[in-house]
Motif scaffolding. Structure first.
Motif, PDB file in Angstrom:
ATOM      1  N   LEU A 196       6.781  -2.471  12.832  1.00  0.00           N
ATOM      2  CA  LEU A 196       5.552  -3.224  13.092  1.00  0.00           C
ATOM      3  C   LEU A 196       4.689  -3.282  11.834  1.00  0.00           C
ATOM      4  CD1 LEU A 196       4.470  -1.956  16.623  1.00  0.00           C
ATOM      5  CD2 LEU A 196       4.969  -4.320  15.998  1.00  0.00           C
ATOM      6  N   GLY A 197       4.664  -2.182  11.099  1.00  0.00           N
ATOM      7  CA  GLY A 197       3.926  -2.137   9.844  1.00  0.00           C
ATOM      8  C   GLY A 197       4.444  -3.157   8.852  1.00  0.00           C
ATOM      9  N   HIS A 198       5.761  -3.234   8.712  1.00  0.00           N
ATOM     10  CA  HIS A 198       6.337  -4.245   7.808  1.00  0.00           C
ATOM     11  C   HIS A 198       5.909  -5.656   8.223  1.00  0.00           C
ATOM     12  CE1 HIS A 198       8.826  -1.883   5.140  1.00  0.00           C
ATOM     13  NE2 HIS A 198       9.487  -1.306   6.150  1.00  0.00           N
ATOM     14  N   LEU A 199       5.940  -5.918   9.523  1.00  0.00           N
ATOM     15  CA  LEU A 199       5.559  -7.247   9.999  1.00  0.00           C
ATOM     16  C   LEU A 199       4.072  -7.513   9.776  1.00  0.00           C
ATOM     17  CD1 LEU A 199       7.608  -7.455  13.309  1.00  0.00           C
ATOM     18  CD2 LEU A 199       8.028  -8.698  11.176  1.00  0.00           C
ATOM     19  N   TYR A 200       3.238  -6.577  10.154  1.00  0.00           N
ATOM     20  CA  TYR A 200       1.792  -6.747  10.025  1.00  0.00           C
ATOM     21  C   TYR A 200       1.394  -6.935   8.563  1.00  0.00           C
ATOM     22  CZ  TYR A 200      -3.196  -5.922  10.320  1.00  0.00           C
ATOM     23  OH  TYR A 200      -4.553  -6.046  10.209  1.00  0.00           O
ATOM     24  N   LEU A 201       2.029  -6.179   7.692  1.00  0.00           N
ATOM     25  CA  LEU A 201       1.710  -6.239   6.264  1.00  0.00           C
ATOM     26  C   LEU A 201       2.437  -7.381   5.543  1.00  0.00           C
ATOM     27  CD1 LEU A 201       1.803  -2.389   5.721  1.00  0.00           C
ATOM     28  CD2 LEU A 201      -0.248  -3.843   5.708  1.00  0.00           C
ATOM     29  N   GLU A 202       3.228  -8.122   6.305  1.00  0.00           N
ATOM     30  CA  GLU A 202       3.946  -9.304   5.802  1.00  0.00           C
ATOM     31  C   GLU A 202       4.842  -8.973   4.610  1.00  0.00           C
ATOM     32  OE1 GLU A 202       0.850 -12.230   5.168  1.00  0.00           O
ATOM     33  OE2 GLU A 202       0.682 -12.598   7.322  1.00  0.00           O
ATOM     34  N   HIS A 203       5.555  -7.865   4.722  1.00  0.00           N
ATOM     35  CA  HIS A 203       6.482  -7.478   3.662  1.00  0.00           C
ATOM     36  C   HIS A 203       7.693  -8.403   3.647  1.00  0.00           C
ATOM     37  CE1 HIS A 203       4.926  -3.070   3.737  1.00  0.00           C
ATOM     38  NE2 HIS A 203       4.166  -3.849   2.988  1.00  0.00           N
ATOM     39  N   GLU A 204       8.081  -8.784   2.470  1.00  0.00           N
ATOM     40  CA  GLU A 204       9.285  -9.603   2.299  1.00  0.00           C
ATOM     41  C   GLU A 204      10.460  -8.770   1.809  1.00  0.00           C
ATOM     42  OE1 GLU A 204       9.601 -12.788   3.214  1.00  0.00           O
ATOM     43  OE2 GLU A 204       7.540 -12.683   3.968  1.00  0.00           O
ATOM     44  N   THR A 205      10.174  -7.579   1.288  1.00  0.00           N
ATOM     45  CA  THR A 205      11.227  -6.681   0.800  1.00  0.00           C
ATOM     46  C   THR A 205      10.969  -5.280   1.348  1.00  0.00           C
ATOM     47  OG1 THR A 205       9.985  -6.073  -1.185  1.00  0.00           O
ATOM     48  CG2 THR A 205      11.453  -7.993  -1.367  1.00  0.00           C
ATOM     49  N   ASP A 206      11.945  -4.412   1.148  1.00  0.00           N
ATOM     50  CA  ASP A 206      11.826  -3.016   1.581  1.00  0.00           C
ATOM     51  C   ASP A 206      11.843  -2.087   0.375  1.00  0.00           C
ATOM     52  OD1 ASP A 206      11.688  -3.596   4.260  1.00  0.00           O
ATOM     53  OD2 ASP A 206      13.808  -3.271   4.651  1.00  0.00           O
ATOM     54  N   GLY A 207      11.028  -2.377  -0.602  1.00  0.00           N
ATOM     55  CA  GLY A 207      10.936  -1.531  -1.789  1.00  0.00           C
ATOM     56  C   GLY A 207      10.192  -0.247  -1.500  1.00  0.00           C
ATOM     57  N   ARG A 208      10.090   0.609  -2.503  1.00  0.00           N
ATOM     58  CA  ARG A 208       9.439   1.912  -2.355  1.00  0.00           C
ATOM     59  C   ARG A 208       7.993   1.782  -1.877  1.00  0.00           C
ATOM     60  NH1 ARG A 208       8.314   3.840  -7.284  1.00  0.00           N
ATOM     61  NH2 ARG A 208       6.295   4.743  -6.905  1.00  0.00           N
ATOM     62  N   ILE A 209       7.254   0.858  -2.467  1.00  0.00           N
ATOM     63  CA  ILE A 209       5.844   0.670  -2.092  1.00  0.00           C
ATOM     64  C   ILE A 209       5.737   0.147  -0.664  1.00  0.00           C
ATOM     65  CG2 ILE A 209       3.775  -0.695  -2.572  1.00  0.00           C
ATOM     66  CD1 ILE A 209       4.549  -0.465  -5.567  1.00  0.00           C
ATOM     67  N   GLN A 210       6.573  -0.815  -0.319  1.00  0.00           N
ATOM     68  CA  GLN A 210       6.539  -1.377   1.039  1.00  0.00           C
ATOM     69  C   GLN A 210       6.900  -0.326   2.085  1.00  0.00           C
ATOM     70  OE1 GLN A 210       8.064  -2.801  -1.566  1.00  0.00           O
ATOM     71  NE2 GLN A 210       7.001  -4.753  -1.831  1.00  0.00           N
ATOM     72  N   GLU A 211       7.844   0.533   1.766  1.00  0.00           N
ATOM     73  CA  GLU A 211       8.212   1.599   2.697  1.00  0.00           C
ATOM     74  C   GLU A 211       7.062   2.584   2.886  1.00  0.00           C
ATOM     75  OE1 GLU A 211      11.014   1.941   4.681  1.00  0.00           O
ATOM     76  OE2 GLU A 211      11.176  -0.134   3.999  1.00  0.00           O
ATOM     77  N   ARG A 212       6.395   2.911   1.802  1.00  0.00           N
ATOM     78  CA  ARG A 212       5.246   3.823   1.896  1.00  0.00           C
ATOM     79  C   ARG A 212       4.130   3.181   2.723  1.00  0.00           C
ATOM     80  NH1 ARG A 212       3.097   7.207  -3.035  1.00  0.00           N
ATOM     81  NH2 ARG A 212       4.549   8.658  -2.129  1.00  0.00           N
ATOM     82  N   GLU A 213       3.853   1.906   2.486  1.00  0.00           N
ATOM     83  CA  GLU A 213       2.811   1.206   3.260  1.00  0.00           C
ATOM     84  C   GLU A 213       3.164   1.167   4.745  1.00  0.00           C
ATOM     85  OE1 GLU A 213       1.123  -1.909  -0.128  1.00  0.00           O
ATOM     86  OE2 GLU A 213       2.642  -2.591   1.288  1.00  0.00           O
ATOM     87  N   ALA A 214       4.427   0.895   5.061  1.00  0.00           N
ATOM     88  CA  ALA A 214       4.851   0.854   6.465  1.00  0.00           C
ATOM     89  C   ALA A 214       4.737   2.244   7.098  1.00  0.00           C
ATOM     90  CB  ALA A 214       6.277   0.315   6.575  1.00  0.00           C
ATOM     91  N   ASN A 215       5.008   3.283   6.328  1.00  0.00           N
ATOM     92  CA  ASN A 215       4.854   4.648   6.842  1.00  0.00           C
ATOM     93  C   ASN A 215       3.395   4.982   7.120  1.00  0.00           C
ATOM     94  OD1 ASN A 215       7.555   5.351   6.922  1.00  0.00           O
ATOM     95  ND2 ASN A 215       7.559   6.191   4.856  1.00  0.00           N
ATOM     96  N   VAL A 216       2.501   4.563   6.228  1.00  0.00           N
ATOM     97  CA  VAL A 216       1.067   4.804   6.449  1.00  0.00           C
ATOM     98  C   VAL A 216       0.607   4.054   7.699  1.00  0.00           C
ATOM     99  CG1 VAL A 216      -1.248   4.383   5.526  1.00  0.00           C
ATOM    100  CG2 VAL A 216       0.530   5.345   4.049  1.00  0.00           C
ATOM    101  N   PHE A 217       1.037   2.808   7.836  1.00  0.00           N
ATOM    102  CA  PHE A 217       0.700   2.016   9.022  1.00  0.00           C
ATOM    103  C   PHE A 217       1.170   2.742  10.283  1.00  0.00           C
ATOM    104  CE2 PHE A 217       1.551  -1.008  12.351  1.00  0.00           C
ATOM    105  CZ  PHE A 217       0.485  -1.886  12.299  1.00  0.00           C
ATOM    106  N   ALA A 218       2.432   3.183  10.285  1.00  0.00           N
ATOM    107  CA  ALA A 218       2.992   3.865  11.462  1.00  0.00           C
ATOM    108  C   ALA A 218       2.219   5.136  11.780  1.00  0.00           C
ATOM    109  CB  ALA A 218       4.474   4.170  11.233  1.00  0.00           C
ATOM    110  N   SER A 219       1.865   5.887  10.753  1.00  0.00           N
ATOM    111  CA  SER A 219       1.146   7.137  11.004  1.00  0.00           C
ATOM    112  C   SER A 219      -0.231   6.876  11.587  1.00  0.00           C
ATOM    113  CB  SER A 219       1.047   7.987   9.733  1.00  0.00           C
ATOM    114  OG  SER A 219       0.173   7.418   8.800  1.00  0.00           O
ATOM    115  N   GLN A 220      -0.903   5.825  11.125  1.00  0.00           N
ATOM    116  CA  GLN A 220      -2.224   5.477  11.673  1.00  0.00           C
ATOM    117  C   GLN A 220      -2.102   4.938  13.101  1.00  0.00           C
ATOM    118  OE1 GLN A 220      -5.226   6.000  10.750  1.00  0.00           O
ATOM    119  NE2 GLN A 220      -5.127   6.423   8.571  1.00  0.00           N
TER     120      GLN A 220
END
Length: 158
Positions: A57-81
């Motif tokens: 859901l974090g990847h979708l909400y943040l509109e990520h187009e790739t699964d790079g290191r930064i995108q994975e960290r952002e998706a993890n922060v989203f999930a934790s929140q």
């Protein structure tokens, strides 16, 4: 959001059309008009399954187009929140006086590793939390009955 097993049945396609050797329990199928998060229903660890869904859901909400290191960290922060909101942690801290890893694993259905990481990030951000924000006030109000029930009784035993 659906299980990959059910989605394969609904689309009359073999499950192998959707998964590969790198399948890690949860992923997003992107379509032009909508996206579908698929998870593995055979995953017996519900905490892991919920984390995977929140992460995607974090990847979708943040509109990520790739699964790079930064995108994975952002998706993890989203999930934790999403799973363990900061405002709720703050309310637990106020009611109980402290927070333990066991508090998170028991009340948020997260793994010990997730709970440890969440507490670590919470402590780092503690001085920067805007508990008076409208969203944090709404979250606190919504969760306070549960927090009082689960954590006030513990405080009296201390």
């Amino acid at each position: 959001i659906d299980s990959v097993q059910n989605y394969a049945k609904l689309t009359n396609r073999p499950i192998n059309d959707f998964i590969c050797d790198g399948f890690d329990g949860c992923f997003v199928l992107k379509y032009p008009r909508c996206n579908v998060i698929l998870y593995d229903e055979t995953e017996s660890n519900i905490a892991r399954r919920n984390w995977g869904i929140a992460h995607e859901l974090g990847h979708l909400y943040l509109e990520h187009e790739t699964d790079g290191r930064i995108q994975e960290r952002e998706a993890n922060v989203f999930a934790s929140q999403l799973i363990v909101p900061e405002a709720v942690l703050y309310s637990i801290l106020v009611h109980k006086g402290n927070i333990k890893i066991k508090d998170l694993t028991n009340n948020f259905n997260v793994s010990k590793e997730c709970a440890k990481n969440r507490l670590k990030s919470f402590v780092k951000r503690l001085n920067f939390i805007n508990i008076d924000s409208n969203l944090n006030q709404k979250l606190s109000k919504k969760f306070n009955p549960h927090i009082e029930q689960c954590f006030c009784r513990h405080r009296n035993k201390i």
